[in-house]
Design a protein around this motif. Structure first.
Motif, mmCIF file in Angstrom:
data_model
loop_
_atom_site.group_PDB
_atom_site.id
_atom_site.type_symbol
_atom_site.label_atom_id
_atom_site.label_comp_id
_atom_site.label_asym_id
_atom_site.label_seq_id
_atom_site.Cartn_x
_atom_site.Cartn_y
_atom_site.Cartn_z
ATOM 1 N N MET A 127 0.815 -1.215 0.000
ATOM 2 C CA MET A 127 0.000 0.000 0.000
ATOM 3 C C MET A 127 0.853 1.272 0.000
ATOM 4 N N ARG A 128 2.101 1.161 0.388
ATOM 5 C CA ARG A 128 2.987 2.334 0.387
ATOM 6 C C ARG A 128 3.604 2.603 -0.985
ATOM 7 N N ARG A 158 3.224 2.197 -7.788
ATOM 8 C CA ARG A 158 3.508 1.235 -8.862
ATOM 9 C C ARG A 158 2.282 1.047 -9.735
ATOM 10 N N PHE A 159 2.528 0.729 -10.983
ATOM 11 C CA PHE A 159 1.477 0.356 -11.935
ATOM 12 C C PHE A 159 0.447 1.481 -12.127
ATOM 13 N N GLY A 160 0.883 2.714 -11.965
ATOM 14 C CA GLY A 160 -0.040 3.820 -12.112
ATOM 15 C C GLY A 160 -0.906 4.070 -10.901
ATOM 16 N N VAL A 161 -0.625 3.375 -9.831
ATOM 17 C CA VAL A 161 -1.383 3.531 -8.582
ATOM 18 C C VAL A 161 -0.481 4.237 -7.570
ATOM 19 N N THR A 162 -0.977 5.328 -7.014
ATOM 20 C CA THR A 162 -0.181 6.102 -6.070
ATOM 21 C C THR A 162 -0.357 5.563 -4.659
ATOM 22 N N ARG A 176 9.752 -4.372 10.142
ATOM 23 C CA ARG A 176 10.110 -3.153 9.413
ATOM 24 C C ARG A 176 8.911 -2.666 8.598
ATOM 25 N N ARG A 177 8.235 -3.573 7.927
ATOM 26 C CA ARG A 177 7.092 -3.197 7.104
ATOM 27 C C ARG A 177 5.885 -2.770 7.932
#
Length: 470
Positions: free
Chosen positions: A64-65, A68-72, A189-190
């Motif tokens: 979600m951070r 990528r792929f045109g998704v902010t 970490r994630r």
């Protein structure tokens, strides 16, 4: 004290012990199962299931951070306690399969007490004295707590306690860069924690170093501090402020400390010496049939038998034990076909010999074939191009495979099948796989073995030219 006579007494209700108990009872044997702690053992309660559930939550947060792929992507709110609720839900969903009620329904007599041997054919567990024709030691292992100066005065976590933690660690220090340590490092970490990993030798030390470097590069890029060659000298501090000092006088301070330096076999308290059973490196000394050479009534499986410490090994051993005890058929344990996976992102998987080990054994007879994820169409489409497969081949047969990349744990299964059944590379090359899938990576690796033999062979070219004349 209640006296019980039985065909098989299984000691430990972890994955391997449950498999033996279920199989034996359903095939008509009289079975007693002893468990002094939690049904399902380490895998269900502290290992495989909770760790993969937490990694799934961490993967969601990480995805979600990302832009990528045109998704902010953007800022993510992580509810650490809710992530732990997901872990608990996963355990609770699987738990009935390993429950006392289920096994008693199968005809197993379950005694919730620790057992100890009192003779070559007898044990005591709670208020019961058990005499059995065969005993199966399936007690598993627990976290190793090393004798680090100061550790007794500092709060620390292990894989048995970290899943109970409800508040997000500000800064998690992990001692040990094996599978458990690095999986938990990336998960935390994630989920928003600062993470430092200290390893006295090499991170991913049992895996192919070239492939391990790819996984470690990704983890460091995510902000995980991984320090190799960091031998711990002492720990100090208290709750919320723990300092680890290494032998080169470097100091690392964090809020929480996780010990992930290895496992110790759970054989203490069994009084195996009273049964005439020898111990080797803390485990039951067994022969190739997983049987004690000094007491033929007693078998050991999984971690209790020493060797590779994986749930799937315990289940494999259980099948061998059932074959011997129930059917009277010979069975010998192998290790050359056993795969293992570390579920970091990217995953790291291995079966059989690594390249280094294969060169040491086979020398110039070894061929190593490779295929990169970056040339797989599905990996390109999904943006998962970081990875590579290496297959070690001797005289047309694979002797090992190493994979780093997306779904490496799924891809390694093809090579586990090949090694288990001694298949040739031609069997993999002949396989038709759907397009586009990551599974094509396995087929293309086999093609990389045969390609030079076909395309670079003067003999093949002469044959082709000859055929074209007709």
């Amino acid at each position: 004290m209640t006296k019980i006579k039985t065909d098989i007494c299984v000691i430990g209700a972890g994955s391997g012990g449950l498999s033996v108990a279920a199989g034996a009872a359903q095939m008509g044997a009289d079975v007693v199962l002893l468990e002094g702690h939690k049904m399902g053992g380490d895998c269900l309660n502290y290992g495989c299931v909770p760790s993969k559930a937490l990694l799934a939550a961490a993967h969601k947060a990480h995805a979600m951070r990302q832009d990528r792929f045109g998704v902010t992507g953007g800022p993510v709110t992580v509810d650490y306690a809710a992530a732990k609720d997901h872990v608990a839900d996963a355990i609770a969903t699987i738990e009935p399969n390993d429950s006392q009620d289920r096994f008693e329904g199968l005809g197993v007599r379950v005694i919730r007490a620790y057992g100890r041997f009192t003779g070559h054919a007898t044990m005591e567990a709670g208020e019961h004295e058990i005499t059995a024709r065969r005993f199966v030691v399936a007690t598993g292992s627990g976290p190793l707590v090393p004798p680090i100066p100061g550790l007794g005065d500092v709060p620390y976590l292990t894989n048995e306690t970290i899943f109970d933690l409800r508040e997000t660690p500000r800064h998690l220090i992990v001692i040990g860069a094996g599978p458990i340590g690095l999986e938990m490092a990336q998960a935390h970490r994630r989920l928003g924690c600062a993470v430092t990993v200290l390893e006295g030798a090499k991170a991913f030390g049992k895996d192919d170093p070239e492939l391990a470097a790819i996984a470690l590069e990704r983890m460091r890029a995510e902000g995980i501090e991984i320090v190799e060659g960091a031998m711990v000298a002492s720990v100090s501090g208290g709750a919320g402020e723990v300092t680890v000092t290494t032998k080169d006088s470097a100091r690392f301070t964090g809020s929480h400390l996780l010990l992930a330096v290895g496992r110790k076999v759970n054989t203490n308290g069994l009084d195996l010496h009273k049964a005439g059973v020898e111990i080797e490196h803390g485990a039951v000394k067994v022969d190739a049939s997983l049987r004690s050479p000094t007491n033929r009534r007693i078998y050991a499986i999984g971690d209790a038998a020493g060797g590779m410490q994986f749930t799937h090994v315990a289940n494999y051993h259980a099948g061998l034990i059932v074959r011997q005890i129930l059917m009277g058929l010979p069975a010998r344990a192998r290790t050359d076909h056993i795969p293992w996976v570390t579920y970091t992102d990217p995953e790291l998987a291995q079966v059989g010999l690594t390249e280094e080990a294969a060169r040491a054994v086979h020398g110039d007879r070894l061929a190593v074939v490779r295929f990169p994820y970056a040339e797989n169409d599905r990996a390109i489409a999904t943006g998962q191009t970081d990875g590579v497969i290496k297959v070690m081949v001797v005289k047309g047969r694979p002797v090992g495979a190493s994979i780093v990349g997306a779904q490496a744990g799924e891809l390694i299964q093809t090579w586990a099948l090949a090694l288990a059944n001694r298949l040739k590379m031609s069997a993999i090359a002949a396989m038709v796989v759907p397009y586009p899938t990551l599974g094509e990576i396995n087929k293309r690796a086999a093609g990389a073995y045969f390609g030079p033999k076909l395309f670079d062979s003067p003999m093949v070219k002469r044959i082709v030219r000859l055929v074209q004349r007709f």
